[in-house]
Scaffold this motif. Structure first.
Motif, PDB file in Angstrom:
ATOM      1  N   GLU A  95      17.054  50.944  68.807  1.00  0.00           N
ATOM      2  CA  GLU A  95      17.789  51.681  67.773  1.00  0.00           C
ATOM      3  C   GLU A  95      17.016  51.744  66.456  1.00  0.00           C
ATOM      4  O   GLU A  95      17.411  52.461  65.539  1.00  0.00           O
ATOM      5  N   ILE A  96      15.917  50.995  66.370  1.00  0.00           N
ATOM      6  CA  ILE A  96      15.227  50.860  65.082  1.00  0.00           C
ATOM      7  C   ILE A  96      14.615  52.178  64.624  1.00  0.00           C
ATOM      8  O   ILE A  96      14.716  52.551  63.451  1.00  0.00           O
ATOM      9  N   VAL A  97      13.978  52.925  65.551  1.00  0.00           N
ATOM     10  CA  VAL A  97      13.401  54.220  65.165  1.00  0.00           C
ATOM     11  C   VAL A  97      14.511  55.169  64.722  1.00  0.00           C
ATOM     12  O   VAL A  97      14.406  55.837  63.695  1.00  0.00           O
ATOM     13  N   GLY A  98      15.614  55.221  65.507  1.00  0.00           N
ATOM     14  CA  GLY A  98      16.735  56.073  65.137  1.00  0.00           C
ATOM     15  C   GLY A  98      17.355  55.668  63.814  1.00  0.00           C
ATOM     16  O   GLY A  98      17.702  56.522  62.985  1.00  0.00           O
ATOM     17  N   GLY A  99      17.486  54.346  63.583  1.00  0.00           N
ATOM     18  CA  GLY A  99      18.028  53.865  62.317  1.00  0.00           C
ATOM     19  C   GLY A  99      17.138  54.235  61.145  1.00  0.00           C
ATOM     20  O   GLY A  99      17.613  54.677  60.096  1.00  0.00           O
ATOM     21  N   ASN A 100      15.818  54.063  61.314  1.00  0.00           N
ATOM     22  CA  ASN A 100      14.886  54.448  60.253  1.00  0.00           C
ATOM     23  C   ASN A 100      14.908  55.952  60.005  1.00  0.00           C
ATOM     24  O   ASN A 100      14.805  56.406  58.865  1.00  0.00           O
ATOM     25  N   ALA A 101      15.024  56.721  61.102  1.00  0.00           N
ATOM     26  CA  ALA A 101      15.090  58.177  60.958  1.00  0.00           C
ATOM     27  C   ALA A 101      16.326  58.576  60.156  1.00  0.00           C
ATOM     28  O   ALA A 101      16.271  59.441  59.276  1.00  0.00           O
ATOM     29  N   LEU A 102      17.465  57.927  60.461  1.00  0.00           N
ATOM     30  CA  LEU A 102      18.690  58.230  59.719  1.00  0.00           C
ATOM     31  C   LEU A 102      18.572  57.837  58.250  1.00  0.00           C
ATOM     32  O   LEU A 102      19.019  58.569  57.359  1.00  0.00           O
ATOM     33  N   VAL A 103      17.965  56.676  57.998  1.00  0.00           N
ATOM     34  CA  VAL A 103      17.792  56.240  56.610  1.00  0.00           C
ATOM     35  C   VAL A 103      16.878  57.210  55.855  1.00  0.00           C
ATOM     36  O   VAL A 103      17.172  57.615  54.726  1.00  0.00           O
ATOM     37  N   SER A 104      15.775  57.614  56.501  1.00  0.00           N
ATOM     38  CA  SER A 104      14.871  58.577  55.853  1.00  0.00           C
ATOM     39  C   SER A 104      15.560  59.914  55.645  1.00  0.00           C
ATOM     40  O   SER A 104      15.466  60.525  54.576  1.00  0.00           O
ATOM     41  N   MET A 105      16.262  60.373  56.701  1.00  0.00           N
ATOM     42  CA  MET A 105      17.002  61.625  56.581  1.00  0.00           C
ATOM     43  C   MET A 105      18.045  61.525  55.474  1.00  0.00           C
ATOM     44  O   MET A 105      18.161  62.413  54.619  1.00  0.00           O
ATOM     45  N   GLY A 106      18.829  60.430  55.483  1.00  0.00           N
ATOM     46  CA  GLY A 106      19.857  60.251  54.472  1.00  0.00           C
ATOM     47  C   GLY A 106      19.283  60.169  53.078  1.00  0.00           C
ATOM     48  O   GLY A 106      19.837  60.730  52.117  1.00  0.00           O
ATOM     49  N   THR A 107      18.148  59.482  52.956  1.00  0.00           N
ATOM     50  CA  THR A 107      17.504  59.362  51.645  1.00  0.00           C
ATOM     51  C   THR A 107      17.118  60.722  51.105  1.00  0.00           C
ATOM     52  O   THR A 107      17.369  61.043  49.928  1.00  0.00           O
ATOM     53  N   PHE A 108      16.519  61.548  51.959  1.00  0.00           N
ATOM     54  CA  PHE A 108      16.036  62.829  51.453  1.00  0.00           C
ATOM     55  C   PHE A 108      17.141  63.886  51.358  1.00  0.00           C
ATOM     56  O   PHE A 108      17.034  64.806  50.553  1.00  0.00           O
ATOM     57  N   ILE A 109      18.202  63.738  52.151  1.00  0.00           N
ATOM     58  CA  ILE A 109      19.369  64.596  51.920  1.00  0.00           C
ATOM     59  C   ILE A 109      20.019  64.215  50.594  1.00  0.00           C
ATOM     60  O   ILE A 109      20.451  65.070  49.822  1.00  0.00           O
ATOM     61  N   SER A 110      20.070  62.912  50.322  1.00  0.00           N
ATOM     62  CA  SER A 110      20.620  62.482  49.030  1.00  0.00           C
ATOM     63  C   SER A 110      19.716  62.942  47.888  1.00  0.00           C
ATOM     64  O   SER A 110      20.193  63.291  46.811  1.00  0.00           O
ATOM     65  N   ILE A 111      18.383  62.953  48.142  1.00  0.00           N
ATOM     66  CA  ILE A 111      17.467  63.506  47.143  1.00  0.00           C
ATOM     67  C   ILE A 111      17.765  64.986  46.932  1.00  0.00           C
ATOM     68  O   ILE A 111      17.820  65.480  45.802  1.00  0.00           O
ATOM     69  N   LEU A 112      17.974  65.689  48.065  1.00  0.00           N
ATOM     70  CA  LEU A 112      18.302  67.105  48.006  1.00  0.00           C
ATOM     71  C   LEU A 112      19.580  67.341  47.199  1.00  0.00           C
ATOM     72  O   LEU A 112      19.596  68.109  46.224  1.00  0.00           O
ATOM     73  N   LEU A 113      20.658  66.649  47.594  1.00  0.00           N
ATOM     74  CA  LEU A 113      21.933  66.842  46.906  1.00  0.00           C
ATOM     75  C   LEU A 113      21.868  66.349  45.464  1.00  0.00           C
ATOM     76  O   LEU A 113      22.409  66.976  44.548  1.00  0.00           O
ATOM     77  N   GLY A 114      21.195  65.212  45.251  1.00  0.00           N
ATOM     78  CA  GLY A 114      21.064  64.692  43.895  1.00  0.00           C
ATOM     79  C   GLY A 114      20.241  65.609  43.010  1.00  0.00           C
ATOM     80  O   GLY A 114      20.548  65.813  41.835  1.00  0.00           O
ATOM     81  N   THR A 115      19.172  66.181  43.605  1.00  0.00           N
ATOM     82  CA  THR A 115      18.335  67.123  42.873  1.00  0.00           C
ATOM     83  C   THR A 115      19.137  68.361  42.467  1.00  0.00           C
ATOM     84  O   THR A 115      19.074  68.829  41.324  1.00  0.00           O
ATOM     85  N   MET A 116      19.892  68.896  43.446  1.00  0.00           N
ATOM     86  CA  MET A 116      20.718  70.066  43.153  1.00  0.00           C
ATOM     87  C   MET A 116      21.765  69.733  42.089  1.00  0.00           C
ATOM     88  O   MET A 116      21.957  70.476  41.129  1.00  0.00           O
ATOM     89  N   ALA A 117      22.441  68.596  42.294  1.00  0.00           N
ATOM     90  CA  ALA A 117      23.508  68.219  41.357  1.00  0.00           C
ATOM     91  C   ALA A 117      22.952  67.974  39.963  1.00  0.00           C
ATOM     92  O   ALA A 117      23.524  68.417  38.958  1.00  0.00           O
ATOM     93  N   GLY A 118      21.806  67.256  39.887  1.00  0.00           N
ATOM     94  CA  GLY A 118      21.212  66.994  38.578  1.00  0.00           C
ATOM     95  C   GLY A 118      20.829  68.267  37.857  1.00  0.00           C
ATOM     96  O   GLY A 118      21.063  68.419  36.650  1.00  0.00           O
ATOM     97  N   GLY A 119      20.217  69.219  38.618  1.00  0.00           N
ATOM     98  CA  GLY A 119      19.818  70.482  38.013  1.00  0.00           C
ATOM     99  C   GLY A 119      21.001  71.310  37.552  1.00  0.00           C
ATOM    100  O   GLY A 119      20.962  71.945  36.488  1.00  0.00           O
ATOM    101  N   ILE A 120      22.066  71.315  38.349  1.00  0.00           N
ATOM    102  CA  ILE A 120      23.260  72.096  37.994  1.00  0.00           C
ATOM    103  C   ILE A 120      24.009  71.448  36.831  1.00  0.00           C
ATOM    104  O   ILE A 120      24.414  72.110  35.867  1.00  0.00           O
ATOM    105  N   LEU A 121      24.190  70.124  36.910  1.00  0.00           N
ATOM    106  CA  LEU A 121      24.993  69.432  35.902  1.00  0.00           C
ATOM    107  C   LEU A 121      24.364  69.494  34.512  1.00  0.00           C
ATOM    108  O   LEU A 121      25.074  69.644  33.514  1.00  0.00           O
ATOM    109  N   ILE A 122      23.027  69.374  34.446  1.00  0.00           N
ATOM    110  CA  ILE A 122      22.379  69.362  33.133  1.00  0.00           C
ATOM    111  C   ILE A 122      22.508  70.724  32.454  1.00  0.00           C
ATOM    112  O   ILE A 122      22.486  70.843  31.224  1.00  0.00           O
TER     113      ILE A 122
END
Length: 633
Positions: free
Chosen positions: A151-178
């Motif tokens: 499960e370690i590769v899948g877990g790391n993939a999810l963490v990486s995916m989640g991190t960069f989706i959060s980067i995506l959403l955070g980037t969008m939110a930061g740009g819109i909110l400011i």
């Protein structure tokens, strides 16, 4: 029993891990943390890029790189301490305390945005980096404690995916909110910090693995000691360097995209958000593809593939866009109508995808190859070097863009070329990466490999694998399917084949010939087999002693009995099906002579139940392999 069955079901799909208590709360905790980092950071970067001129008398390019350096500096200064603490104390408790500190920092950030105090915001960016520094070793060391090996590769993939989706959403939110006011940014970052702390309460305990550690809070003496843990294994240390180089590249792209958009693409804040979104989508997609492409094991063959893509599309980003002659900045609609805009977006997505191929296997490799009692400190060493490379990236940006003024497109070209040079160096020093890449290419282009029963191969400890011998690439097919490294015993003329010899040597294959032909090589091979088994590794033997010339399984030689008599270990029988008649077999006489006709052929690798040492005979193993192979040769 019910929980066991549920775990088995969940192990079939990496997304099912999100529904488990041992992974779900941790995933959402890190998701909210990365999301908040990027809402705050991107709002600040856009503020610096578009409004700083009216607030401070510092060039925006310099301010952007100062901000990037301030966020990363704590990783260099405090990661050694963070690694010690993560190994010494129970991890879920530490995570909750770190998330509580995030709430306090974000309350201060809300006030700083309201006051438009650039210097206070930069200081709080440094504190956010400090908070992330202490979370980092916990983030990656807790995964192997809560997940199974497959499960370690899948877990790391999810963490990486989640991190960069959060980067995506955070980037969008930061740009819109400011763009909609400072009140909105302050309110959202506080709410996200609170949500992260609440979900962290549900993370199950992950006990201390080294409670005896005596903490040393001197960062300068501990940095060298912590990096020393990563140097215990040369392959792990070079993987750490590879990850650090990835963050050099990632930081270069993410830091320069706002000014790249404004100065080169002539786009406004919404275009910045679009570009960062595409880059994040790419990394998230590449991370998720990793589990599929790796067969749920740590597949280093994807790392060279990732680095190739990073250079190709990084160079193309330099060539992709000819800025229009306009005075006003474009929105998304106008930008998308300009020539080259789709090419820019495609390059950023593909850089992200190949970045995912590059980073996920390296993270998983470090976690699985490092001993549990100092794993957090190795991850801390990884963070130290990551931060050093990211600070170097910021300094490189300051020198090339602020002092030499080469322009952002040429800066992207320089880092893409540097990536190619670094890749050549790493893969020369550690040829295992190149070997795994060649194996991965072979098993994902020429052949489609289906396997069954590979769970019969032990996860640790010595064992001997025996298999029928159909083609010159049998060893590569088996190596590509199995999770553990395997040392193959092979007929010396096959071992000496051009190109394949590089793979066999890198994989530490053991050449053997008949005792009559070369008694010295024959005896040396048995000595190496014995030593390898004593060291707890896997050996694979082709007991026929030669390739089949008629597709049928030949008589198994008694050498296997000698091996087991000298080292009584279990034997796992394997059978290859579907390789007879392929380019590398001898169906049409000499192999590799006729044009290659079968492309993407379906082949199968079956593993049977282990045979205990006291029951091993050459004849019995031959019969089992024959039954596993069946009628399809």
């Amino acid at each position: 029993m019910k929980n066991t069955m549920q775990d088995k079901e969940q192990g079939k799909n990496q997304f099912a891990l999100l529904n488990t208590k041992r992974f779900g709360p941790f995933f959402w905790t890190q998701f909210f943390g990365a999301f908040n980092d990027n809402v705050f950071k991107n709002a600040l970067l856009i503020l610096l890029a578009y409004q700083s001129a009216s607030m401070v008398d510092i060039d925006s390019n310099t301010l952007m790189n100062i901000a990037a350096g301030l966020f990363i500096l704590p990783f260099f200064l405090f990661s050694a301490t963070a690694g010690q603490i993560a190994d010494k104390y129970e991890k879920s408790m530490l995570i909750r305390r770190i998330k509580f500190m995030e709430i306090i920092i974000m309350l201060c950030a809300a006030g700083a945005f309201y006051l438009k105090n650039i210097y206070m915001l930069l200081f709080l960016l440094f504190l956010m980096g400090t908070q992330s520094t202490f979370f980092g070793p916990l983030k990656y060391s807790i995964i192997p404690q809560h997940l199974k090996k497959d499960e370690i590769v899948g877990g790391n993939a999810l963490v990486s995916m989640g991190t960069f989706i959060s980067i995506l959403l955070g980037t969008m939110a930061g740009g819109i909110l400011i763009q909609h006011g400072d009140y909105a940014v302050g309110f959202i970052v506080c709410a996200i910090a609170l949500a992260g702390w609440l979900v962290s309460i549900k993370i199950p305990k992950a006990c201390s693995l080294s409670p005896e550690i005596k903490l040393d809070f001197n960062p300068f003496t501990q940095i060298w000691k912590t990096v020393g843990y990563a140097r215990y294994l040369h392959s792990v240390f070079l993987s750490v360097l590879g990850i650090s180089w990835f963050w050099f590249l990632g930081s270069a792209y993410l830091t320069q995209i706002p000014n790249f958009t404004k100065l080169v693409l002539k786009g406004n804040e919404s275009v910045v958000t679009l570009l960062l979104t595409m880059f994040s989508i790419g990394i998230g997609a590449g991370s998720l593809f990793c589990e599929k492409l790796s067969g749920r094991k740590v597949e280093l063959g994807l790392v060279p593939l990732g680095s190739i893509g990073l250079s190709i599309f990084g160079i193309d980003l330099f060539l992709a866009y000819d800025p229009p002659e306009i005075k006003t900045l474009m929105g998304i609609s106008a930008f998308m109508q300009t020539p080259g805009s789709f090419r820019v977006l495609a390059d950023l997505v593909l850089i992200g995808i190949f970045g995912g191929f590059y980073i996920v296997p390296l993270n998983a490799f470090i976690q699985t190859r490092t001993r549990a009692e100092y794993r957090a400190r190795v991850i801390a060493a990884n963070n130290i070097l990551n931060s050093l490379f990211m600070v170097l990236s910021a300094l490189t940006g300051i020198v090339l863009l602020g002092i030499m003024k080469i322009g952002i497109p040429k800066f992207f070209l320089v880092v893409a070329i540097l990536n190619a040079l670094v890749a050549v160096y790493i893969y020369t020093v550690v040829p295992e990466f190149t070997m795994r890449f060649l194996i991965w290419i072979l098993t994902h282009t020429m052949y489609r490999v289906k396997h069954k029963g590979l769970e019969n191969i032990p996860d640790e400890g010595p064992a001997v694998l025996v298999c029928n011998h159909v083609s010159f690439v049998d060893g590569l097919i088996i190596a590509g399917a199995c999770r553990r490294p395997i040392r193959f015993v092979m007929f010396e003329p096959i071992y000496r084949l051009p190109i394949l010899n590089f793979i066999f040597r890198t994989g530490k294959a053991i050449p053997i010939t008949s005792q009559k032909t070369d008694p010295e090589t024959f005896n040396k091979a048995f000595e190496m087999i014995s030593q390898t088994l004593e060291e707890g590794e896997l050996i694979c033997i082709f007991p026929e002693g030669k390739l089949t010339t008629d597709g049928e399984i030949d008589i198994f030689k008694p050498g296997i009995e000698r091996v087991i008599k000298q080292n009584p270990v279990q034997v796992v029988p394997l059978a290859l099906r579907g390789l007879w008649g392929s380019f590398f077999s001898r169906k049409y006489g000499a192999s590799m002579k006729k044009p290659f006709k079968r492309f993407c052929s379906k082949i199968e690798l079956f593993a049977g139940e282990p045979v205990m040492p006291e029951a091993v005979t050459a004849g019995k193993l031959q019969k089992i392999v024959q039954e596993l192979r069946g009628d399809r040769c």
